[in-house]
Design a protein around this motif. Structure first.
Motif, PDB file in Angstrom:
ATOM      1  N   LEU A  51     -36.384  17.657   6.995  1.00  0.00           N
ATOM      2  CA  LEU A  51     -37.617  17.490   7.921  1.00  0.00           C
ATOM      3  C   LEU A  51     -38.591  16.360   7.136  1.00  0.00           C
ATOM      4  N   THR A  52     -38.679  16.262   5.943  1.00  0.00           N
ATOM      5  CA  THR A  52     -39.578  15.281   5.694  1.00  0.00           C
ATOM      6  C   THR A  52     -39.164  13.813   5.735  1.00  0.00           C
ATOM      7  N   THR A  53     -37.873  13.612   5.171  1.00  0.00           N
ATOM      8  CA  THR A  53     -37.332  12.462   5.501  1.00  0.00           C
ATOM      9  C   THR A  53     -37.238  12.135   7.005  1.00  0.00           C
ATOM     10  N   GLY A  54     -36.976  13.299   7.847  1.00  0.00           N
ATOM     11  CA  GLY A  54     -36.632  13.440   9.435  1.00  0.00           C
ATOM     12  C   GLY A  54     -38.170  12.527   9.887  1.00  0.00           C
ATOM     13  N   ALA A  55     -39.041  13.207   9.605  1.00  0.00           N
ATOM     14  CA  ALA A  55     -40.302  12.793  10.125  1.00  0.00           C
ATOM     15  C   ALA A  55     -40.792  11.225   9.752  1.00  0.00           C
ATOM     16  N   VAL A  56     -40.443  10.658   8.688  1.00  0.00           N
ATOM     17  CA  VAL A  56     -40.138   9.228   8.233  1.00  0.00           C
ATOM     18  C   VAL A  56     -39.359   8.497   9.335  1.00  0.00           C
ATOM     19  N   TYR A  57     -38.332   8.898   9.746  1.00  0.00           N
ATOM     20  CA  TYR A  57     -37.294   8.226  10.555  1.00  0.00           C
ATOM     21  C   TYR A  57     -37.838   8.397  11.918  1.00  0.00           C
ATOM     22  N   ALA A  58     -38.601   9.620  12.235  1.00  0.00           N
ATOM     23  CA  ALA A  58     -39.069   9.426  13.465  1.00  0.00           C
ATOM     24  C   ALA A  58     -40.364   8.531  13.768  1.00  0.00           C
ATOM     25  N   LEU A  59     -41.175   8.298  12.606  1.00  0.00           N
ATOM     26  CA  LEU A  59     -42.001   7.049  12.847  1.00  0.00           C
ATOM     27  C   LEU A  59     -41.331   5.921  13.447  1.00  0.00           C
ATOM     28  N   VAL A  60     -40.315   5.476  12.424  1.00  0.00           N
ATOM     29  CA  VAL A  60     -39.491   4.217  12.358  1.00  0.00           C
ATOM     30  C   VAL A  60     -38.991   4.098  13.940  1.00  0.00           C
TER      31      VAL A  60
ATOM     32  N   ALA B 261     -48.066  -0.741  12.754  1.00  0.00           N
ATOM     33  CA  ALA B 261     -48.850   0.238  12.286  1.00  0.00           C
ATOM     34  C   ALA B 261     -47.998   1.621  11.757  1.00  0.00           C
ATOM     35  N   LEU B 262     -47.162   1.652  12.993  1.00  0.00           N
ATOM     36  CA  LEU B 262     -46.052   3.151  12.639  1.00  0.00           C
ATOM     37  C   LEU B 262     -45.160   2.887  11.447  1.00  0.00           C
ATOM     38  N   GLY B 263     -44.725   1.407  11.408  1.00  0.00           N
ATOM     39  CA  GLY B 263     -43.798   1.200  10.356  1.00  0.00           C
ATOM     40  C   GLY B 263     -44.485   1.182   8.840  1.00  0.00           C
ATOM     41  N   ALA B 264     -45.806   0.995   8.977  1.00  0.00           N
ATOM     42  CA  ALA B 264     -46.451   0.796   7.513  1.00  0.00           C
ATOM     43  C   ALA B 264     -46.860   2.233   7.252  1.00  0.00           C
ATOM     44  N   LEU B 265     -47.174   2.894   8.322  1.00  0.00           N
ATOM     45  CA  LEU B 265     -47.479   4.466   8.097  1.00  0.00           C
ATOM     46  C   LEU B 265     -46.329   5.246   7.366  1.00  0.00           C
ATOM     47  N   ALA B 266     -45.109   4.679   7.808  1.00  0.00           N
ATOM     48  CA  ALA B 266     -43.763   5.532   7.210  1.00  0.00           C
ATOM     49  C   ALA B 266     -43.691   4.853   6.017  1.00  0.00           C
ATOM     50  N   GLY B 267     -44.000   3.636   5.586  1.00  0.00           N
ATOM     51  CA  GLY B 267     -43.938   2.946   4.400  1.00  0.00           C
ATOM     52  C   GLY B 267     -44.749   3.684   3.160  1.00  0.00           C
ATOM     53  N   VAL B 268     -45.964   3.682   3.579  1.00  0.00           N
ATOM     54  CA  VAL B 268     -46.997   4.559   2.841  1.00  0.00           C
ATOM     55  C   VAL B 268     -46.454   6.107   2.227  1.00  0.00           C
ATOM     56  N   LEU B 269     -45.997   6.638   3.405  1.00  0.00           N
ATOM     57  CA  LEU B 269     -45.785   7.933   3.133  1.00  0.00           C
ATOM     58  C   LEU B 269     -44.583   7.960   2.479  1.00  0.00           C
ATOM     59  N   ILE B 270     -43.467   7.355   2.557  1.00  0.00           N
ATOM     60  CA  ILE B 270     -42.357   7.583   1.794  1.00  0.00           C
ATOM     61  C   ILE B 270     -42.072   7.089   0.490  1.00  0.00           C
ATOM     62  N   THR B 271     -43.071   6.086   0.264  1.00  0.00           N
ATOM     63  CA  THR B 271     -42.757   5.359  -1.034  1.00  0.00           C
ATOM     64  C   THR B 271     -42.919   6.488  -2.468  1.00  0.00           C
ATOM     65  N   PRO B 272     -43.954   7.276  -2.243  1.00  0.00           N
ATOM     66  CA  PRO B 272     -44.096   8.008  -3.314  1.00  0.00           C
ATOM     67  C   PRO B 272     -42.733   8.969  -3.553  1.00  0.00           C
ATOM     68  N   ILE B 273     -41.769   9.283  -2.627  1.00  0.00           N
ATOM     69  CA  ILE B 273     -40.698   9.988  -2.498  1.00  0.00           C
ATOM     70  C   ILE B 273     -39.322   8.929  -2.835  1.00  0.00           C
ATOM     71  N   THR B 274     -39.275   7.987  -2.381  1.00  0.00           N
ATOM     72  CA  THR B 274     -38.135   6.974  -2.564  1.00  0.00           C
ATOM     73  C   THR B 274     -38.877   5.765  -3.495  1.00  0.00           C
ATOM     74  N   SER B 275     -38.021   4.969  -4.046  1.00  0.00           N
ATOM     75  CA  SER B 275     -38.640   3.814  -4.772  1.00  0.00           C
ATOM     76  C   SER B 275     -39.046   2.686  -3.593  1.00  0.00           C
ATOM     77  N   LEU B 276     -40.014   1.967  -4.044  1.00  0.00           N
ATOM     78  CA  LEU B 276     -40.651   0.848  -3.438  1.00  0.00           C
ATOM     79  C   LEU B 276     -40.222  -0.761  -3.696  1.00  0.00           C
TER      80      LEU B 276
END
Lengths: 318, 294
Positions: free
Chosen positions: B15-24, B201-216
């Motif tokens: 669900l967590t990665t899914g939420a990021v996919y949803a933002l994208v 803005a939505l892309g950036a939101l996803a980016g900031v949220l996912i980077t602590p989980i995957t590498s940046l």
């Protein structure tokens, strides 16, 4: 023969003459190698152009067909000892089948969906090339692919491959032109001008689109097989989605719907990364920037732009 | 850990990665609805969001509460700029050419990111200290909650924006019928620009949220972007609700296949799902689109 036919074959003869003379001027194996890669790209782009320029469908998965051609041909001849030409043929048949299975359902849909389906297909093929390492050699690639041979002579040098690759290009251009001037080609052209009129005239649009998709995939497959037997080693990275993007870019920059456009696009863009390697750090910035400017200001491609300057009527370059 | 607990764990991470996919996927929909164009630079908005936040937080030493929104605003501006400099001046309105313009923009952006931030992986810390929480046998990190919570807030904000504000309504009108909207005095160029800004803005939101989980790194957005795209198709391309459902379903399917079958083919799952949807139900789970025949 029609005027446009004379025009086409005249240009083709000029091209063949130029190509025959070129090795006299270019003896450096590095430049010959670049010319060989150009030839293979021209071959793929010629097939792709049939799809994009005539059927009006875009594929972002042609690098996968190129790669499947390379891997199937390479593995059959490398691991199973098949005769290289036979492996090339087998690869072409298999790729045709794959393209048929992929094309049948997706080509019924709107153009955007083919973009997505082919893109997804390319990504899946890439993952398998990397993960099936028992068969494909994994990320580091598959090695030990034998050369093709002709009349008992192995085609192992840059120069002998030059003749083979450009011979294939000439043959590919002639076949493509014949296709365009066939019933299928005229049907597609009608479809391009007016889908409604074409359908009303009884053009079996979907069948034609699928046919052209399969043919264009076979062009890519053959080019891929040639590539594999030329280099003797293939890696998954060569056939990823970025390669697909590059191939369609060549089509668009050269000019969609003109077979010469594909030739120009490939000849122009293939050496570009090498030329830009001088400014390695800025390579992507230059490449992206040039592409962007061309697409914004010259969307009909170089050949389309020249054509537009010359004549407004009569349609395409051949 | 029992099987049920394990399953819950897969659901939570899915669900967590899914939420990021949803933002994208939402970003894809916004631009698609405004222009009929698939924006291949959507994934690069994500990369840029993460990189901007990194520079503001680590480089400039701003607190995360400032760095996060500033990064989002910055990428929104980049999105608007992209529309203004590439889509608007384009000589051709052919969708094919416009799609390729976004691909070229994507290559250019990635080149610039690589030049400015380098190739190495950078790290962004989670939004709050990592105190694992237990829920129905699964371990939840606060970052999981942040991702889910902020995604939910973003969706509610979007619904409000399109339903209640004049600009949002004007954007919807332009998406439905540009000519009629123009006759009503709506500046369609401006609406398209807003769509790109919002998608940024939505892309950036996803980016900031996912980077602590995957590498940046400069190209992290490519694959996540493509998965967001698959999510949008899965839900029914162009539908906002579809994007959200598609994202969550895709995240779940991916996480469950990786956990229960094999993680080797994890990256292929999204695209196999994509192909299956296109073959079997081209309108997506919720949409009715895709049947627009020529």
């Amino acid at each position: 023969m029609s005027a446009s036919g004379k025009h086409f074959f005249g240009a083709l003869a000029a091209l063949a003459a130029g190509l025959a003379l070129l090795p006299l001027a270019v003896s450096n194996p590095y430049y010959l190698n670049v010319l060989n890669v150009v030839a293979l790209n021209v071959l793929v782009v010629t097939g792709l152009n049939l799809l994009i320029g005539y059927a009006g469908q875009i594929s972002l998965g042609h690098a996968a067909f190129f790669g499947l051609g390379a891997y199937i041909s390479g593995i059959l001849s490398g691991s199973y000892g098949w005769e290289p030409w036979l492996s090339l043929l087998a690869a072409a048949l298999l790729v045709a089948l794959v393209a048929l299975v992929l094309g049948l359902p997706t080509l019924r849909l709107e153009g955007n969906y083919l973009v997505m389906a082919t893109l997804g297909f390319n990504l899946i093929v890439s993952v398998f090339m990397v993960q099936l390492d028992d068969i494909t050699g994994g990320p580091s690639g598959y090695t030990g692919i034998p050369s093709l041979s002709l009349f008992g002579q192995p085609i192992a040098t840059d120069l002998s491959f030059y003749w083979l690759a450009w011979g294939a290009v000439i043959l590919g251009l002639i076949l493509a032109r014949n296709l365009v001037h066939s019933r299928v080609g005229r049907g597609l052209k009608a479809l391009h001008e007016s889908p409604l009129a074409a359908a009303a005239s009884g053009v079996p649009i979907e069948a034609y689109k699928v046919k052209v998709f399969v043919i264009s995939a076979v062009y890519a497959s053959v080019a891929g097989s040639l590539y594999a037997h030329y280099y003797g080693i293939i890696t998954p990275a060569t056939f990823d989605i970025f390669k697909s993007v590059e191939l369609v870019t060549m089509c668009i920059v050269g000019g969609m719907g003109s077979l010469w456009g594909g030739l120009f696009g490939a000849a122009l863009l293939t050496p570009l990364p090498q030329l830009l390697a001088v400014v390695e750090e800025y390579k992507d910035i230059f490449f992206g920037g040039i592409l962007l400017v061309l697409l914004i200001f010259l969307p009909q491609g170089l050949v389309g732009w020249l054509e537009g300057k010359r004549v407004r009527s009569g349609g395409r370059a051949f | 850990m029992g099987f049920g607990d394990q399953l819950m764990q897969y659901v939570v991470s899915g669900l967590t990665t899914g939420a990021v996919y949803a933002l994208v996927a939402l970003g894809f929909c916004l631009i698609y609805n405004a222009t009929r164009v698939v924006n291949f630079a959507q994934g690069d908005f994500l990369s840029l969001g993460g990189l901007m936040a990194y520079s503001l937080f680590v480089g400039a030493g701003l607190p995360m509460v400032l760095a996060f929104p500033l990064a989002v605003v910055a990428v929104a501006l980049v999105g608007a700029l992209m529309e203004r400099l590439t889509i608007r001046p384009a000589r051709s309105r052919q969708v094919l050419v416009l799609i390729f313009i976004t691909i070229a923009a994507s290559i250019l952006m990635r080149g610039i990111f690589k030049h400015l931030w380098g190739k190495q992986a950078l790290a962004l810390p989670p939004l709050s200290p990592e105190v694992p929480l237990r829920l129905l046998g699964a371990t939840l990190t606060p970052q999981n909650l942040w991702v889910l919570g902020i995604t939910l807030v973003a969706i509610v904000a979007l619904v409000w924006f399109f339903g209640r504000t004049l600009t949002g309504k004007a954007m919807r009108a332009t998406a439905i019928n540009p000519t009629a909207a123009a006759l009503m005095g709506i500046d369609s160029h401006r609406m398209t620009m807003y769509s790109f800004a919002l998608a940024g803005a939505l892309g950036a939101l996803a980016g900031v949220l996912i980077t602590p989980i995957t590498s940046l790194s400069y190209n992290v957005g490519v694959i996540i972007g493509l998965k967001g795209f698959a999510a949008a198709v899965l839900g029914g391309y162009g539908s906002f609700l579809g994007a959200v459902v598609g994202g969550l379903v895709l995240g779940l399917v991916e996480s469950l296949t990786a956990g229960l079958i094999s993680s080797v083919y994890k990256d292929a799952v999204a695209f196999v799902v994509l192909l299956l949807v296109l073959f079997l139900r081209p309108g997506g789970l919720l949409g009715v689109g895709g049947k627009e025949r020529v």
